[in-house]
Design a protein around this motif. Structure first.
Motif, PDB file in Angstrom:
ATOM      1  N   ARG A 454       0.868  -1.174   0.000  1.00 31.11           N
ATOM      2  CA  ARG A 454       0.000   0.000   0.000  1.00 31.11           C
ATOM      3  C   ARG A 454       0.908   1.227   0.000  1.00 31.11           C
ATOM      4  O   ARG A 454       1.784   1.363   0.848  1.00 31.11           O
ATOM      5  CB  ARG A 454      -0.918  -0.005   1.224  1.00 31.11           C
ATOM      6  CG  ARG A 454      -1.939   1.123   1.201  1.00 31.11           C
ATOM      7  CD  ARG A 454      -3.071   0.821   2.152  1.00 31.11           C
ATOM      8  NE  ARG A 454      -4.090   1.859   2.103  1.00 31.11           N
ATOM      9  CZ  ARG A 454      -5.305   1.721   2.607  1.00 31.11           C
ATOM     10  NH1 ARG A 454      -5.641   0.579   3.199  1.00 31.11           N
ATOM     11  NH2 ARG A 454      -6.173   2.701   2.529  1.00 31.11           N
ATOM     12  N   MET A 455       0.686   2.110  -0.957  1.00 27.20           N
ATOM     13  CA  MET A 455       1.653   3.157  -1.255  1.00 27.20           C
ATOM     14  C   MET A 455       1.848   4.147  -0.102  1.00 27.20           C
ATOM     15  O   MET A 455       0.887   4.588   0.525  1.00 27.20           O
ATOM     16  CB  MET A 455       1.221   3.922  -2.507  1.00 27.20           C
ATOM     17  CG  MET A 455       2.271   4.924  -3.003  1.00 27.20           C
ATOM     18  SD  MET A 455       1.822   5.702  -4.551  1.00 27.20           S
ATOM     19  CE  MET A 455       0.396   6.680  -4.030  1.00 27.20           C
ATOM     20  N   ILE A 456       3.150   4.461   0.146  1.00 29.59           N
ATOM     21  CA  ILE A 456       3.555   5.542   1.055  1.00 29.59           C
ATOM     22  C   ILE A 456       4.395   6.513   0.222  1.00 29.59           C
ATOM     23  O   ILE A 456       5.442   6.144  -0.304  1.00 29.59           O
ATOM     24  CB  ILE A 456       4.381   5.012   2.241  1.00 29.59           C
ATOM     25  CG1 ILE A 456       3.547   4.031   3.074  1.00 29.59           C
ATOM     26  CG2 ILE A 456       4.869   6.164   3.113  1.00 29.59           C
ATOM     27  CD1 ILE A 456       4.310   3.351   4.193  1.00 29.59           C
ATOM     28  N   ARG A 457       3.934   7.707   0.089  1.00 27.84           N
ATOM     29  CA  ARG A 457       4.629   8.691  -0.760  1.00 27.84           C
ATOM     30  C   ARG A 457       4.661  10.027  -0.019  1.00 27.84           C
ATOM     31  O   ARG A 457       3.619  10.514   0.431  1.00 27.84           O
ATOM     32  CB  ARG A 457       3.904   8.837  -2.094  1.00 27.84           C
ATOM     33  CG  ARG A 457       4.616   9.751  -3.099  1.00 27.84           C
ATOM     34  CD  ARG A 457       3.757   9.904  -4.348  1.00 27.84           C
ATOM     35  NE  ARG A 457       4.389  10.761  -5.333  1.00 27.84           N
ATOM     36  CZ  ARG A 457       5.159  10.357  -6.317  1.00 27.84           C
ATOM     37  NH1 ARG A 457       5.415   9.055  -6.452  1.00 27.84           N
ATOM     38  NH2 ARG A 457       5.691  11.213  -7.179  1.00 27.84           N
ATOM     39  N   MET A 458       5.857  10.583   0.112  1.00 30.79           N
ATOM     40  CA  MET A 458       5.983  11.872   0.804  1.00 30.79           C
ATOM     41  C   MET A 458       7.186  12.632   0.259  1.00 30.79           C
ATOM     42  O   MET A 458       8.100  12.044  -0.331  1.00 30.79           O
ATOM     43  CB  MET A 458       6.119  11.652   2.303  1.00 30.79           C
ATOM     44  CG  MET A 458       7.360  10.864   2.713  1.00 30.79           C
ATOM     45  SD  MET A 458       7.424  10.550   4.493  1.00 30.79           S
ATOM     46  CE  MET A 458       6.093   9.350   4.675  1.00 30.79           C
ATOM     47  N   THR A 459       7.146  13.931   0.431  1.00 30.51           N
ATOM     48  CA  THR A 459       8.234  14.813   0.019  1.00 30.51           C
ATOM     49  C   THR A 459       8.863  15.451   1.260  1.00 30.51           C
ATOM     50  O   THR A 459       8.157  16.042   2.081  1.00 30.51           O
ATOM     51  CB  THR A 459       7.730  15.912  -0.926  1.00 30.51           C
ATOM     52  OG1 THR A 459       7.167  15.282  -2.097  1.00 30.51           O
ATOM     53  CG2 THR A 459       8.877  16.829  -1.349  1.00 30.51           C
ATOM     54  N   ILE A 460      10.196  15.292   1.393  1.00 30.65           N
ATOM     55  CA  ILE A 460      10.931  15.839   2.533  1.00 30.65           C
ATOM     56  C   ILE A 460      11.611  17.151   2.087  1.00 30.65           C
ATOM     57  O   ILE A 460      12.462  17.134   1.196  1.00 30.65           O
ATOM     58  CB  ILE A 460      12.007  14.860   3.052  1.00 30.65           C
ATOM     59  CG1 ILE A 460      11.391  13.448   3.228  1.00 30.65           C
ATOM     60  CG2 ILE A 460      12.622  15.369   4.336  1.00 30.65           C
ATOM     61  CD1 ILE A 460      10.252  13.410   4.202  1.00 30.65           C
ATOM     62  N   GLU A 549      -2.721  -0.987   9.815  1.00 25.70           N
ATOM     63  CA  GLU A 549      -1.299  -1.340   9.763  1.00 25.70           C
ATOM     64  C   GLU A 549      -0.534  -0.397   8.839  1.00 25.70           C
ATOM     65  O   GLU A 549       0.633  -0.046   9.111  1.00 25.70           O
ATOM     66  CB  GLU A 549      -1.146  -2.786   9.302  1.00 25.70           C
ATOM     67  CG  GLU A 549      -1.750  -3.799  10.271  1.00 25.70           C
ATOM     68  CD  GLU A 549      -1.572  -5.217   9.789  1.00 25.70           C
ATOM     69  OE1 GLU A 549      -0.785  -5.431   8.834  1.00 25.70           O
ATOM     70  OE2 GLU A 549      -2.224  -6.119  10.360  1.00 25.70           O
ATOM     71  N   TRP A 550      -1.170   0.003   7.743  1.00 30.39           N
ATOM     72  CA  TRP A 550      -0.543   0.966   6.829  1.00 30.39           C
ATOM     73  C   TRP A 550      -0.279   2.307   7.522  1.00 30.39           C
ATOM     74  O   TRP A 550       0.800   2.893   7.384  1.00 30.39           O
ATOM     75  CB  TRP A 550      -1.448   1.148   5.615  1.00 30.39           C
ATOM     76  CG  TRP A 550      -1.052   2.260   4.688  1.00 30.39           C
ATOM     77  CD1 TRP A 550       0.031   2.281   3.866  1.00 30.39           C
ATOM     78  CD2 TRP A 550      -1.734   3.499   4.503  1.00 30.39           C
ATOM     79  NE1 TRP A 550       0.066   3.460   3.151  1.00 30.39           N
ATOM     80  CE2 TRP A 550      -1.013   4.233   3.525  1.00 30.39           C
ATOM     81  CE3 TRP A 550      -2.885   4.072   5.047  1.00 30.39           C
ATOM     82  CZ2 TRP A 550      -1.407   5.502   3.101  1.00 30.39           C
ATOM     83  CZ3 TRP A 550      -3.288   5.313   4.622  1.00 30.39           C
ATOM     84  CH2 TRP A 550      -2.547   6.035   3.667  1.00 30.39           C
ATOM     85  N   MET A 551      -1.254   2.781   8.319  1.00 24.80           N
ATOM     86  CA  MET A 551      -1.082   4.041   9.048  1.00 24.80           C
ATOM     87  C   MET A 551       0.038   3.932  10.080  1.00 24.80           C
ATOM     88  O   MET A 551       0.845   4.864  10.252  1.00 24.80           O
ATOM     89  CB  MET A 551      -2.393   4.434   9.720  1.00 24.80           C
ATOM     90  CG  MET A 551      -3.490   4.895   8.764  1.00 24.80           C
ATOM     91  SD  MET A 551      -3.054   6.411   7.894  1.00 24.80           S
ATOM     92  CE  MET A 551      -3.060   7.587   9.239  1.00 24.80           C
ATOM     93  N   ASN A 552       0.127   2.806  10.803  1.00 23.29           N
ATOM     94  CA  ASN A 552       1.194   2.610  11.796  1.00 23.29           C
ATOM     95  C   ASN A 552       2.572   2.566  11.130  1.00 23.29           C
ATOM     96  O   ASN A 552       3.552   3.142  11.644  1.00 23.29           O
ATOM     97  CB  ASN A 552       0.955   1.313  12.573  1.00 23.29           C
ATOM     98  CG  ASN A 552      -0.264   1.397  13.482  1.00 23.29           C
ATOM     99  OD1 ASN A 552      -0.624   2.500  13.946  1.00 23.29           O
ATOM    100  ND2 ASN A 552      -0.888   0.265  13.755  1.00 23.29           N
ATOM    101  N   THR A 553       2.631   1.878   9.967  1.00 23.87           N
ATOM    102  CA  THR A 553       3.902   1.818   9.231  1.00 23.87           C
ATOM    103  C   THR A 553       4.314   3.207   8.745  1.00 23.87           C
ATOM    104  O   THR A 553       5.489   3.598   8.836  1.00 23.87           O
ATOM    105  CB  THR A 553       3.767   0.861   8.030  1.00 23.87           C
ATOM    106  OG1 THR A 553       3.384  -0.426   8.500  1.00 23.87           O
ATOM    107  CG2 THR A 553       5.078   0.763   7.272  1.00 23.87           C
TER     108      THR A 553
END
Length: 586
Positions: A454-460, A549-553
């Motif tokens: 399940r995709m996790i995408r973010m910009t730092i 689980e996706w939110m915790n990860t």
């Protein structure tokens, strides 16, 4: 004339060779003129063989009655019209044609009554009475006098008389062979007439007045009380017989609940039967009036429909439920559609039976549906569209019950797929009823068709004060952290490709990861120069597809990135602007 009569015979005497046998008997009777004694004897022997064949066909086959009212009424109107305008020739011709149809109707009704009367409650006296009444009706059809000496009219009349003679010969032969038509078992010895005669003789010994009426009351009350008292025992025997077919249902609680449900309609049917038998005994030797029989049949139809619905709802639902537990490849929504379709079929059959019972012409109703099919289709086009859309959705296998889907503005968990609409539970706990045509014609996003990822995408965003070496080290550390985190999907994770065999797809032909729903891309890199920050793109997938689980990860990854940024002496940027003033006003 002959063709018309045989045409009706072909339609109505649908079983056996009654039509062919009848034609041969008519031909035999028409060939008696100018025959020698030897030929007459041969014809008589042939006719006897044909009559015996007709008797055998009546015993082993069943005929269906046909409605002749429209044809008879039309011929009567034509006779009246021709008589009024003075066309007596055509009037007589139509009269002969009418009597031909009536002769056929009488023969058909007599055979139908004979087959209907072949029960353990019937006796020879009743059978002979029925046959004699039909012979009397045939005699009345012979009274046609010709005022016109037309050869055509005379030939048609002779044909009619030959047909009437044949019908009477057949009926008389059936009356002579009543032993073959009625039951020869020992139960026949216990017919109503014998039992009533026995009771009446005992009452006569006691010198009781009105012994006939009292004997009927006694027998009727006895039968009703016995059946009423034994209805529970009979019902339990039927239920136990049915239960033998469902031994694989392990739960005794389920068995007891189903037995309790189907026991009620069985008792109702036995009660109606006891009332019918008791009433038949009271009015013996007459038959139950049609208006009372109509309501008895009405009660039977509803009771049997009730029984089959409960039987289906009990055993079939449990059978399908057991199959769903043991076989994972059985789709719940397909089973649900089967159940709803079967309930609909039972309803339609019950409705048609009730209409038939109350005298409606079912064939005419079905034919009228063809005439008014366009109007009906236009009136229910949306309902039909939703019904066929439900089949399309099932065939396409776009989603299952329990899947989380998004379709336009609709997003939620599929609760149930029906014949017309699908029920969806939204995230704010509202219940949506979505027409199946919308789901069949709109793109559907199925979130449950994912095995892993399940995709996790973010910009730092890093401040512009950062140095190149610091950014490169930060990117390297974030990537190592993701590759070492067991909650992040990776290319080395195990794959379950067994489902490909069930889908009849070879893993070398298609991208199995994309087909089954495995995503494991990990990418960390310098993305772009932002307005107020140096942007690092982090793109990866959690191993689990579950929302919690996706939110915790995702939260855990954010914490780790925060530590890595601090370790590399970097700072998070925030939106800011710098203003440069070339000169200060004096």
């Amino acid at each position: 004339m002959r063709f018309l009569f045989c045409f009706f015979i072909t339609i109505t005497l649908a079983f056996g060779n009654l039509q062919n046998i009848f034609e041969e008997i008519v031909d035999t009777n028409s060939n008696l003129k100018d025959k020698s004694a030897k030929e007459l004897i041969a014809n008589s022997q042939k006719k006897l063989i044909l009559l015996e064949s007709f008797l055998n066909e009546v015993i082993k086959s069943q005929i269906k009655q046909k409605d002749y009212d429209d044809v008879i009424n039309t011929l009567k109107e034509q006779i009246t019209i021709n008589q009024n305008i003075g066309n007596l020739y055509l009037a007589k011709l139509k009269e002969i044609e009418l009597n031909t149809i009536l002769a056929h109707q009488i023969l058909e009704n007599s055979i139908y009554e004979i087959q209907k009367s072949n029960t353990i409650l019937e006796n020879k006296e009743n059978l002979n009475t029925h046959i004699q009444s039909y012979i009397d009706k045939l005699n009345k059809l012979q009274n046609i006098k010709l005022d016109n000496e037309s050869k055509t009219l005379q030939n048609n009349l002779n044909e009619l008389l030959n047909i009437i003679t044949t019908c009477k010969e057949i009926l008389k032969f059936l009356a002579l062979n009543e032993e073959s038509l009625l039951s020869n078992s020992i139960i026949d010895k216990l017919s109503i007439s014998h039992i009533l005669g026995f009771i009446e003789s005992k009452l006569n010994i006691l010198e009781i007045q009105q012994s006939k009426i009292i004997s009927k009351i006694i027998l009727s009350a006895f039968v009703f009380i016995v059946l009423f008292l034994l209805k529970g025992v009979i019902a339990n025997l039927i239920v136990k017989t049915i239960a033998l077919l469902s031994k694989f249902l392990q739960s005794n609680t389920i068995q007891c609940r189903i037995k309790a449900q189907i026991n009620r309609p069985i008792i109702t049917i036995i009660t109606i039967l006891s009332i019918q038998i008791s009433l038949a005994i009271l009015i013996y030797p007459n038959n139950i009036e049609s208006k009372y029989q109509l309501w008895l049949n009405f009660a039977y139809i509803l009771s049997f429909a009730w029984f089959f619905i409960l039987l289906f709802k009990g055993y079939i639902v449990e059978i399908l439920g057991d199959m769903l537990e043991k076989q994972n490849n059985f789709r719940k929504e397909v089973m649900n559609l089967i159940l709803k379709t079967m309930y609909f079929v039972i309803f339609i059959i019950t409705l048609l039976a009730l209409l038939k019972n109350f005298g409606f012409n079912i064939s005419a109703i079905v034919a009228s549906l063809g005439i008014g099919g366009i109007a009906v289709a236009l009136a229910i086009k949306d309902t039909l569209a939703n019904f066929f859309a439900s089949i399309i959705v099932l065939v396409d296998n776009s989603f299952n019950q329990g899947d989380l889907i998004a379709c336009g503005d609709i997003e939620g968990v599929v609760v149930e797929m029906g014949l017309r609409r699908t029920t969806v539970r939204t995230f704010d706990n509202a219940l949506l009823f979505v027409p199946n045509s919308i789901l069949a014609n709109t793109s559907i996003r199925n979130w449950n068709r994912r095995k892993a990822g399940r995709m996790i995408r973010m910009t730092i965003g890093i401040t512009y004060s950062a140095k190149l070496e610091q950014i490169q080290t930060c990117i390297k550390d974030i990537k190592e952290m993701l590759e070492n985190n067991p909650k992040i999907a990776k290319a080395t994770d195990d794959r379950d490709t067994s489902e490909l065999k069930r889908m009849l797809v070879h893993k070398n032909i298609v991208s199995s990861d994309d087909l089954l729903g495995y995503k494991n891309t990990i990418y960390v890199g310098f993305d772009n120069f932002g307005d107020s920050s140096l942007n690092i793109l982090v793109h990866c997938f959690s191993a689990s597809t579950q929302w919690s689980e996706w939110m915790n990860t995702k939260e855990e990854i954010c914490y780790e990135i925060f530590k890595i940024v601090e370790k590399n002496n970097l700072s998070f940027a925030f939106p800011s602007q710098s203003i440069y003033i070339e000169s200060m006003p004096k």
